[in-house]
Structures are given as structure tokens and as C-alpha cells.
Write a protein that holds these residues in place. Structure first.
Motif, PDB file in Angstrom:
ATOM      1  N   TYR A 117       0.825  -1.214   0.000  1.00 31.18           N
ATOM      2  CA  TYR A 117       0.000   0.000   0.000  1.00 31.18           C
ATOM      3  C   TYR A 117       0.859   1.264   0.000  1.00 31.18           C
ATOM      4  CZ  TYR A 117      -3.631  -3.353   1.147  1.00 31.18           C
ATOM      5  OH  TYR A 117      -4.485  -4.421   1.101  1.00 31.18           O
ATOM      6  N   TYR A 118       0.298   2.323  -0.617  1.00 29.85           N
ATOM      7  CA  TYR A 118       0.960   3.622  -0.692  1.00 29.85           C
ATOM      8  C   TYR A 118      -0.095   4.669  -1.001  1.00 29.85           C
ATOM      9  CZ  TYR A 118       0.641   2.292  -5.619  1.00 29.85           C
ATOM     10  OH  TYR A 118       0.177   1.862  -6.836  1.00 29.85           O
ATOM     11  N   THR A 119       0.303   5.936  -1.004  1.00 32.43           N
ATOM     12  CA  THR A 119      -0.634   7.000  -1.360  1.00 32.43           C
ATOM     13  C   THR A 119      -0.186   7.712  -2.630  1.00 32.43           C
ATOM     14  OG1 THR A 119       0.534   8.475   0.172  1.00 32.43           O
ATOM     15  CG2 THR A 119      -1.512   7.490   0.947  1.00 32.43           C
ATOM     16  N   LYS A 120      -1.171   8.244  -3.323  1.00 25.59           N
ATOM     17  CA  LYS A 120      -0.934   9.054  -4.519  1.00 25.59           C
ATOM     18  C   LYS A 120      -1.976  10.156  -4.534  1.00 25.59           C
ATOM     19  CE  LYS A 120      -1.397   6.941  -8.451  1.00 25.59           C
ATOM     20  NZ  LYS A 120      -1.064   6.157  -9.669  1.00 25.59           N
ATOM     21  N   ASP A 121      -1.494  11.400  -4.473  1.00 25.70           N
ATOM     22  CA  ASP A 121      -2.384  12.562  -4.439  1.00 25.70           C
ATOM     23  C   ASP A 121      -3.409  12.448  -3.309  1.00 25.70           C
ATOM     24  OD1 ASP A 121      -1.095  13.666  -6.664  1.00 25.70           O
ATOM     25  OD2 ASP A 121      -2.358  12.516  -8.037  1.00 25.70           O
ATOM     26  N   GLY A 122      -2.933  11.967  -2.161  1.00 25.86           N
ATOM     27  CA  GLY A 122      -3.783  11.909  -0.984  1.00 25.86           C
ATOM     28  C   GLY A 122      -4.756  10.749  -0.934  1.00 25.86           C
ATOM     29  N   MET A 123      -4.732   9.866  -1.936  1.00 26.01           N
ATOM     30  CA  MET A 123      -5.615   8.703  -1.971  1.00 26.01           C
ATOM     31  C   MET A 123      -4.802   7.437  -1.697  1.00 26.01           C
ATOM     32  SD  MET A 123      -8.626   9.927  -2.527  1.00 26.01           S
ATOM     33  CE  MET A 123      -9.504   8.382  -2.813  1.00 26.01           C
ATOM     34  N   LEU A 124      -5.440   6.451  -1.079  1.00 23.28           N
ATOM     35  CA  LEU A 124      -4.766   5.199  -0.753  1.00 23.28           C
ATOM     36  C   LEU A 124      -4.904   4.219  -1.920  1.00 23.28           C
ATOM     37  CD1 LEU A 124      -3.209   3.867   1.576  1.00 23.28           C
ATOM     38  CD2 LEU A 124      -5.386   2.906   2.364  1.00 23.28           C
ATOM     39  N   TYR A 125      -3.771   3.593  -2.279  1.00 24.82           N
ATOM     40  CA  TYR A 125      -3.720   2.620  -3.370  1.00 24.82           C
ATOM     41  C   TYR A 125      -3.141   1.307  -2.849  1.00 24.82           C
ATOM     42  CZ  TYR A 125      -4.572   6.114  -7.051  1.00 24.82           C
ATOM     43  OH  TYR A 125      -5.126   7.068  -7.874  1.00 24.82           O
ATOM     44  N   SER A 126      -3.534   0.214  -3.510  1.00 25.71           N
ATOM     45  CA  SER A 126      -2.906  -1.080  -3.251  1.00 25.71           C
ATOM     46  C   SER A 126      -2.161  -1.513  -4.508  1.00 25.71           C
ATOM     47  CB  SER A 126      -3.949  -2.131  -2.876  1.00 25.71           C
ATOM     48  OG  SER A 126      -4.822  -2.390  -3.960  1.00 25.71           O
ATOM     49  N   TYR A 127      -1.147  -2.367  -4.306  1.00 19.97           N
ATOM     50  CA  TYR A 127      -0.324  -2.832  -5.427  1.00 19.97           C
ATOM     51  C   TYR A 127      -0.156  -4.337  -5.305  1.00 19.97           C
ATOM     52  CZ  TYR A 127       3.695  -3.309  -8.582  1.00 19.97           C
ATOM     53  OH  TYR A 127       4.542  -3.671  -9.596  1.00 19.97           O
ATOM     54  N   ASN A 128      -0.498  -5.047  -6.375  1.00 22.18           N
ATOM     55  CA  ASN A 128      -0.390  -6.502  -6.388  1.00 22.18           C
ATOM     56  C   ASN A 128       0.955  -6.887  -7.004  1.00 22.18           C
ATOM     57  OD1 ASN A 128      -0.567  -9.295  -7.174  1.00 22.18           O
ATOM     58  ND2 ASN A 128      -2.785  -9.158  -6.842  1.00 22.18           N
ATOM     59  N   PRO A 129       1.888  -7.461  -6.225  1.00 20.97           N
ATOM     60  CA  PRO A 129       3.217  -7.785  -6.763  1.00 20.97           C
ATOM     61  C   PRO A 129       3.213  -8.952  -7.742  1.00 20.97           C
ATOM     62  CG  PRO A 129       3.013  -8.573  -4.516  1.00 20.97           C
ATOM     63  CD  PRO A 129       1.771  -7.783  -4.791  1.00 20.97           C
ATOM     64  N   GLU A 130       2.134  -9.724  -7.786  1.00 19.77           N
ATOM     65  CA  GLU A 130       2.060 -10.833  -8.738  1.00 19.77           C
ATOM     66  C   GLU A 130       1.635 -10.349 -10.114  1.00 19.77           C
ATOM     67  OE1 GLU A 130       3.152 -13.781  -7.923  1.00 19.77           O
ATOM     68  OE2 GLU A 130       3.505 -13.108  -5.864  1.00 19.77           O
ATOM     69  N   THR A 131       0.640  -9.456 -10.139  1.00 21.52           N
ATOM     70  CA  THR A 131       0.111  -8.971 -11.416  1.00 21.52           C
ATOM     71  C   THR A 131       0.693  -7.610 -11.817  1.00 21.52           C
ATOM     72  OG1 THR A 131      -1.753  -7.870 -10.332  1.00 21.52           O
ATOM     73  CG2 THR A 131      -2.052 -10.183 -10.990  1.00 21.52           C
ATOM     74  N   LEU A 132       1.391  -6.964 -10.881  1.00 25.73           N
ATOM     75  CA  LEU A 132       1.944  -5.624 -11.087  1.00 25.73           C
ATOM     76  C   LEU A 132       0.846  -4.612 -11.406  1.00 25.73           C
ATOM     77  CD1 LEU A 132       5.127  -6.447 -13.236  1.00 25.73           C
ATOM     78  CD2 LEU A 132       4.839  -6.535 -10.751  1.00 25.73           C
ATOM     79  N   VAL A 133      -0.305  -4.798 -10.777  1.00 29.29           N
ATOM     80  CA  VAL A 133      -1.459  -3.933 -11.008  1.00 29.29           C
ATOM     81  C   VAL A 133      -1.760  -3.143  -9.734  1.00 29.29           C
ATOM     82  CG1 VAL A 133      -3.940  -3.879 -11.460  1.00 29.29           C
ATOM     83  CG2 VAL A 133      -2.467  -5.429 -12.766  1.00 29.29           C
ATOM     84  N   GLU A 134      -1.991  -1.832  -9.903  1.00 30.26           N
ATOM     85  CA  GLU A 134      -2.368  -1.013  -8.763  1.00 30.26           C
ATOM     86  C   GLU A 134      -3.874  -0.770  -8.781  1.00 30.26           C
ATOM     87  OE1 GLU A 134      -0.543   2.839  -8.812  1.00 30.26           O
ATOM     88  OE2 GLU A 134      -1.875   3.613 -10.354  1.00 30.26           O
ATOM     89  N   THR A 135      -4.443  -0.554  -7.581  1.00 36.85           N
ATOM     90  CA  THR A 135      -5.874  -0.321  -7.460  1.00 36.85           C
ATOM     91  C   THR A 135      -6.114   0.854  -6.522  1.00 36.85           C
ATOM     92  OG1 THR A 135      -6.350  -2.676  -7.738  1.00 36.85           O
ATOM     93  CG2 THR A 135      -8.094  -1.306  -6.778  1.00 36.85           C
ATOM     94  N   LYS A 136      -6.900   1.805  -6.989  1.00 37.17           N
ATOM     95  CA  LYS A 136      -7.286   2.931  -6.138  1.00 37.17           C
ATOM     96  C   LYS A 136      -8.402   2.459  -5.214  1.00 37.17           C
ATOM     97  CE  LYS A 136      -8.948   7.715  -6.456  1.00 37.17           C
ATOM     98  NZ  LYS A 136      -9.365   8.784  -7.398  1.00 37.17           N
ATOM     99  N   LEU A 137      -8.182   2.546  -3.909  1.00 33.37           N
ATOM    100  CA  LEU A 137      -9.156   2.021  -2.961  1.00 33.37           C
ATOM    101  C   LEU A 137     -10.345   2.966  -2.818  1.00 33.37           C
ATOM    102  CD1 LEU A 137      -6.809   0.598  -0.191  1.00 33.37           C
ATOM    103  CD2 LEU A 137      -7.718  -0.512  -2.211  1.00 33.37           C
TER     104      LEU A 137
END
Length: 691
Positions: A317-337
């Protein structure tokens, strides 16, 4: 009771020189100017290190006033500032957040995440800042401080903090920038030698791996991976990533060439087969295969780090522009929560086990804001750490126009202390970051602020809490890091600005601001490959001095230059009889003379005869753009500081008298001629009339 201590200082030996020489100016070409619009966004705190301030011995050839007396006024700026945090659990399952606070000295604040209470604040004696922190498998907290390399251990069971002492072996190292615990060792990285070391808690044994990459002064991030038995470190500047195999002792660089313009690798996290490296200043995290060192992905972020992997979701997990995102290391896909906007960016974070389930927790701001996000229930909560107000190291200072107030900035965490020279009372303007330069124009105070090289306008009202601050410009848009010189020209109603570059390919910008029209006239790379650190006028000419340091490199010797205010393109280089890395603290004396400092040398320049006189106080100086101040007193005597030395100069004879041999930095003089200087977090004064 809280006890504050001071640092010891290094001593140097100094020769003496007095000479004069007739010189001829040399013309240098002007550069094209540009104009840019201003972008106004939220201020940020400084993430730099406390500057080195090494005192110097004075030469026996100089007169010393051994009977001079000084009065301590005390700390002027107090801030509750969170720098970074780490997280750990006790054997009873209680989770804690350990917050490092900026101050002189700095402190560790212990927060119980279950009760949300601050259980204690422990002073890190001998440290003016602290950035390295990690928690071992037994719950012990390890901390690395600056600027004397002290190493600390906090025992959460006994609630005791122990100072293990200075762990740095190289003379140029003063700060521990990062810590990571791997196996049975604590690994640390340093500045200003860019060293990596390890420490075994059970035996106290330390191993020194030396400078991790030749020529790199900052080892900003470090991580030890047990699977590969390798140390990964981010060094700079410019940025580079290094893998050091403990078994083979082979070092490999692996940052792709297209990122070589980056300044630092500010954070490294290794999770399973991937290594995550945070670029600075770019807002990106690079993802590498830790074994092959191949780049596999690039993530846009605004958080300062990325979390470890959740056992529940398998994501980071990390933030981008104040929003929380998740990152899947298997698929290399990020998701805005699908969550409310956090509004701020993660500084440090971890996955912990709360009573209600696995949760993500993170420090969000220097004010101590943090959040918990339950990964099972989806519940998001915002909370606040109770931070102690600590005195902070003082920095740039200046008297106001009527000289009844001394304004002094707090280093790194900012704030401006306002000391009333008449009443002896002190107040603080809080919402100002670190300031590199100050100048008055039309009853307004202009500030050269760091980071992002911002020009601020401050209207100081009777009620200091209601002082109005306006951001006018960001020179970071021109690749600049700090506005290091400001000059207010009342006769022309113009403000002249000089800057220190960060990412530009050349030197600093000369800029002229018209407060009536709001226009900025910018001259990039004004003195090629050098930074402008001093500006002063005498008559219809503007004089300036440079530092040879610009854009992470050194260029020749410092330049003394001049130009007509309305014709900056007609700049003139004045050949000096001395060589220096910095020419600063320029100040006029009547219409005929200009005084200044060239490294540790004070000089007097006759504008009519084009002639110099100079006296060397010290041959060695610290820093790259700020080490001295000169101000004329009410008695027409020139007072100054350089490398901790307070001195006065008879401007006619150039006779120098040393008033204080160490512990005096910066300078300001009030309406009664009282001289003020700073040392660490404290303001001091010297009254010439009482000597």
C-alpha cells in the motif's frame, strides 16, 4: 525534568594574511531571461540534515578580547514536529508507533496504538535530528541520530532509552540517515562520507563497509536481505543503487541510466522477490527483481514509502495525491481504494495486527497525523499523536526595519521566533518553513524558503498569530533548490533574488521581482555553473557573490560580480586577489567601499580604486552556501561571524578583534547596538556598550 546538552566542536589551526592589490574587471556574457507564472500549493517541511557547524581556532596574530561577556537569552523556536516513525509489537500483542521528533535535542515519542495514548517522550541527547529507526524481532527500537553519529536503543518493556554512543568511524560522517535490521545485525547508512556499517546488539561488534560508492556523500537508504545475503543501498547525489553481496564482496550498480538525473534513493523496501526503491525528487517507486536486478515496474506515488505485504490481501500500500492505493506484486497492477481522501501522504507505514484484524497504519504528516485502515472490515480512522514542543536549532536571522525585533528562523521544522529587544519577550510565527534568506521591501518581509525554492511575502501584524503569508513564486520550476540571496531595493521598488540550483544543468538564477506588476524577470545560469549566495547594492550598482557549488558539482573559484539594476545583462566579474569557494555576506560602507567574506577571509573593496584589503581568519570552512554574516553596528564598527567565531573589525584600519572563539553563528543588531547571534537552539547577545 528535561535536560538539554550541546555538541562538542572540531578545532582548526589558522594562519594570518593582510594584503592589497589593484585589479581590472573582466566582462562575462549574459544569458537569456525567462518569465514563469506562479503556482501556489501547500507548504512542505524540510527533509534535510542539520548543517555541519565546526568551530575554528583563531590565529595568535589576531587580537583577542579575553574579557568580552555574553548573555544567553535562550531558545526562540519550539515545534512539535514528527519526522518519521517505526512500528513494533510486544510479546503481549500490544502494538506501538515510535515517532522521531525534530528538536535540539531530538526525541523519541512512544504511542500505544491500542489506547491511542502517548506513553512517553525520551530525549535523544547529542542529536539535533534523527532519521534512522527500526524495530528488531524482540521489540527493541534502534535509532540513528545526527549530527554526532549517536546510536540509541529503546527497551519498550523497561521503558528505557540508552545512548550507545557515536558509531561513526569516518571523520566526514556526522549523521546516520537510515537503519534496517536484518538477521542478527542492525545496518546503518550515513552522511557525509556515504558509509554503510552493521552492528551486532548482543556483542556490540561493528563492521564498517566504508564508502559504498566512491564520490557519493549520502547513503540515504539501506536494506539487508537475508535470502540473498546482500546489502542494498541508495546513494547520492546523483542517485545510484548498489547491491553488495556479503559472501563474494562484489558490488553492483543497477539503477537504469534514464534515472541518473535523480538526486537520491530515499527509501528501499524488499518484499519477497522484489525490491522497491523510492526516487527523490521524482515521485516514483521503481520495482526490481532483487536477484537479477532487472527493472520490472515503475509506480507513480506521492507517499515517501510503500508498505510491506498484507498476509490477508497479498498486496502492498501507498498514497498518490492523498488517496490510498494497493499494489499486487504478482500482477503488477495497482488499485485505487474506494476510501475517503486521506488528504496527506504516507511518511512511514506498516501492517499490524489489531484486535479487530489486520490493519494498515501510517504516519501522515509532520504534525503527527496518522491513520489506521482495517483490511478486514474496511474501517478507516484518522488520529493524532500528542507531540512535545521541543526547542529547535536556530538558523537565518535578521533585525526588523525599526530594529526593535530580532527575527530568527527554526532549522528544518521552520517557524520564526520574534524576540522583542525592548521588552525581552519572545513569540513564534508557526506556519513558515525553513528560510535561507530574508529582506525587507515596502514594510514587507520577503523570505527565501526551502524546500522548492519558494519566495514568500510576510506581512507581520501587531498580532503575530495573524501574520499574513503569501507564496509568490517557486524557483523549483527552474530547477532551483533554495533562494539563498535576497536584496530589497527601496529606491527602485524591486526585489533581487539569487538561487542555489538542484536539478538544472547550470548555475543559479538571478531574478528581479516587481511587487507592483507582480512580474518576475529571470536570468537562468547567471554565473555559469555557480550559485548566487549574496547580493548587495552600493550606489546604482548591484554586487553579488557566488559559491562554486551548483547542481551537485564544483566549478572553479567563487565569483564577485556587479551589474546595473536595470541592466542585469551587463554583468561584470571583478577579479579578486584571493581564491575562495564562497563569497558571501556583502555589506556596503559609505559610497566608496564594500565589505564581504570569502570563505574565512574578510575583505574590503575600494569601488573607486578597484583595490582590495583582506584578512584571513580561518583557512577552512564548512558548508556550501552559508557560513558567515557581516553587519555594521551603531558604533560604525563591523561585526561578523564565521565558523563559530564572533569578531569585530575597524573598517578604517582593518584591525580584527576576536570577541568569541567558538559557538557564534549568524548575526543581527538591534536599535541599541546590541549584537545577537545563535548557537544550536539558543539566542545569545553581546552588548558593546557594557564591555
Amino acid at each position: 525534568m528535561i535536560k538539554f546538552t550541546k555538541q562538542n566542536s572540531m578545532k582548526l589551526t589558522i594562519p594570518f594574511l593582510l594584503t592589497s592589490q589593484f585589479l581590472t574587471p573582466i566582462y562575462i556574457s549574459a544569458e537569456e531571461n525567462t518569465n514563469l507564472d506562479t503556482e501556489v500549493i501547500e507548504q512542505e517541511e524540510d527533509g534535510g540534515q542539520i548543517p555541519s557547524e565546526e568551530n575554528a581556532d583563531i590565529t595568535p596574530s589576531l587580537k583577542v578580547d579575553e574579557f568580552a561577556t555574553f548573555e544567553k537569552i535562550g531558545p526562540q523556536v519550539y515545534q512539535g514536529t514528527a519526522l518519521i516513525s517505526a512500528f513494533g509489537s510486544l510479546s503481549n500483542g500490544t502494538d506501538y508507533m515510535y515517532v522521531l521528533q525534530h528538536g535540539t535535542p531530538s526525541a523519541l515519542t512512544v504511542v500505544n496504538l491500542l489506547t491511542e495514548e502517548t506513553e512517553g517522550t525520551f530525549l535523544l541527547e547529542e542529536s539535533t535530528s534523527a532519521w534512522g529507526i527500526d524495530v528488531d524481532k524482540d521489540g527493541m527500537v534502534w535509532i540513528g541520530g545526527t549530527s554526532s553519529g549517536h546510536f540509541y536503543k529503546y527497551d519498550p518493556y523497561k521503558k528505557e532509552l540508552n545512548d550507545i554512543g557515536n558509531q561513526l568511524k569516518h571523520s566526514r560522517d556526522t549523521a546516520i540517515l537510515d537503519l534496517h535490521i536484518g538477521g542478527d545485525r542492525v545496518y546503518g547508512s550515513t552522511a557525509y562520507n556515504g558509509t554503510v556499517f552493521s552492528y551486532i546488539p548482543e556483542t556490540g561488534e561493528q563492521r564498517d563497509y566504508g564508502q559504498f560508492l566512491a564520490g557519493k556523500e549520502f547513503a540515504k537508504s539501506v536494506f539487508f536481505d537475508e535470502e540473498t545475503e546482500s546489502i542494498y543501498a541508495g546513494v547520492g547525489s546523483k542517485a545510484e543503487l548498489i547491491k553488495y553481496d556479503i559472501r563474494t564482496k562484489i558490488r553492483k550498480r543497477f539503477l537504469p541510466a534514464k534515472y541518473n538525473s535523480e538526486k537520491y534513493i530515499s527509501d528501499i523496501v524488499v518484499v519477497d522477490q522484489y525490491l522497491y526503491a523510492r526516487l527523490d525528487p521524482s515521485k516514483k517507486i521503481l520495482v526490481f527483481d532483487k536477484k537479477s536486478l532487472m527493472l520490472v515496474d515503475e509506480i507513480d506515488v506521492t507517499s515517501k514509502t510503500i508498505s510491506t505485504k498484507s498476509r490477508l490481501t497479498g498486496e502492498l500500500y501507498y498514497t498518490k495525491d492523498g488517496m490510498l492505493y494497493s499494489y499486487n506484486p504478482e500482477t503488477l497492477v495497482e488499485t485505487k481504494l474506494p476510501l475517503p481522501k486521506l488528504g496527506k501522504e504516507i511518511i512511514s507505514t506498516a501492517i499490524i495486527d489489531l484486535e479487530s484484524g489486520e490493519a494498515l497504519v501510517g504516519l501522515l504528516s509532520n504534525a503527527g497525523d496518522y491513520f489506521t485502515y482495517n483490511l478486514e472490515s474496511g474501517e478507516l480512522n484518522f488520529k493524532q499523536v500528542e507531540l512535545s514542543e521541543l526547542p529547535v536549532t536556530l538558523y537565518t536571522m535578521k533585525a526588523n526595519e525599526s530594529k526593535n525585533q530580532i527575527l530568527i528562523n527554526g532549522y528544518m521544522s521552520g517557524g520564526i521566533g520574534v524576540y522583542n529587544a525592548v521588552t525581552g519577550q519572545s513569540t513564534v510565527i508557526k506556519n513558515v518553513s525553513q528560510v535561507e534568506s530574508m529582506a525587507y521591501l515596502n514594510n514587507k518581509l520577503y523570505l527565501g524558503a526551502y524546500p522548492k525554492a519558494r519566495l514568500l511575502e510576510l506581512e507581520v501584524g501587531d498580532d503575530l498569530d495573524n501574520s499574513k503569508i503569501t507564496e509568490l513564486y517557486r524557483y523549483s520550476s527552474l530547477g532551483q533548490e533554495r533562494p539563498t540571496a535576497l536584496l530589497g531595493m527601496e529606491s527602485e521598488n524591486k526585489l533581487v533574488i539569487g538561487t542555489y540550483p538542484e536539478t538544472s544543468t547550470g548555475g543559479g538564477v538571478l531574478s528581479i521581482f516587481d511587487p507592483v506588476t507582480g512580474n518576475f524577470e529571470n536570468y537562468p545560469n547567471y554565473i555559469p555553473d555557480q550559485s548566487i549566495i549574496s547580493l548587495q547594492n552600493n550606489g546604482n550598482m548591484i554586487f553579488g557573490g557566488t559559491t562554486v557549488f551548483a547542481n551537485h558539482k564544483r566549478s572553479g573559484w567563487a565569483t564577485l560580480f556587479r551589474f546595473p539594476l536595470n541592466q542585469p545583462e551587463l554583468k561584470e566579474k571583478i577579479t579578486t586577489p584571493f581564491k575562495a569557494s564562497m563569497i558571501n555576506s556583502l555589506t556596503p560602507w559609505g559610497e566608496k567601499y564594500l565589505f564581504g567574506m570569502a570563505d574565512g577571509t574578510i575583505f574590503k573593496y575600494n569601488l573607486v580604486l578597484n583595490k582590495f584589503e583582506y584578512v584571513q581568519l580561518t583557512p577552512a570552512i564548512s558548508g556550501r552556501f552559508k557560513n558567515s554574516t557581516l553587519v555594521f553596528g551603531n558604533d560604525d564598527i563591523l561585526y561578523g561571524t564565521v565558523e563559530g567565531i564572533l569578531f569585530k573589525v575597524d573598517p578604517n584600519s582593518m584591525e580584527v578583534t576576536i570577541l568569541k572563539q567558538e559557538g557564534a553563528y549568524d548575526l543581527a543588531i538591534d536599535l541599541n547596538g546590541v549584537v545577537y547571534f545563535r548557537n544550536q537552539a539558543e539566542l545569545w547577545k553581546y552588548n558593546p556598550r557594557q564591555q
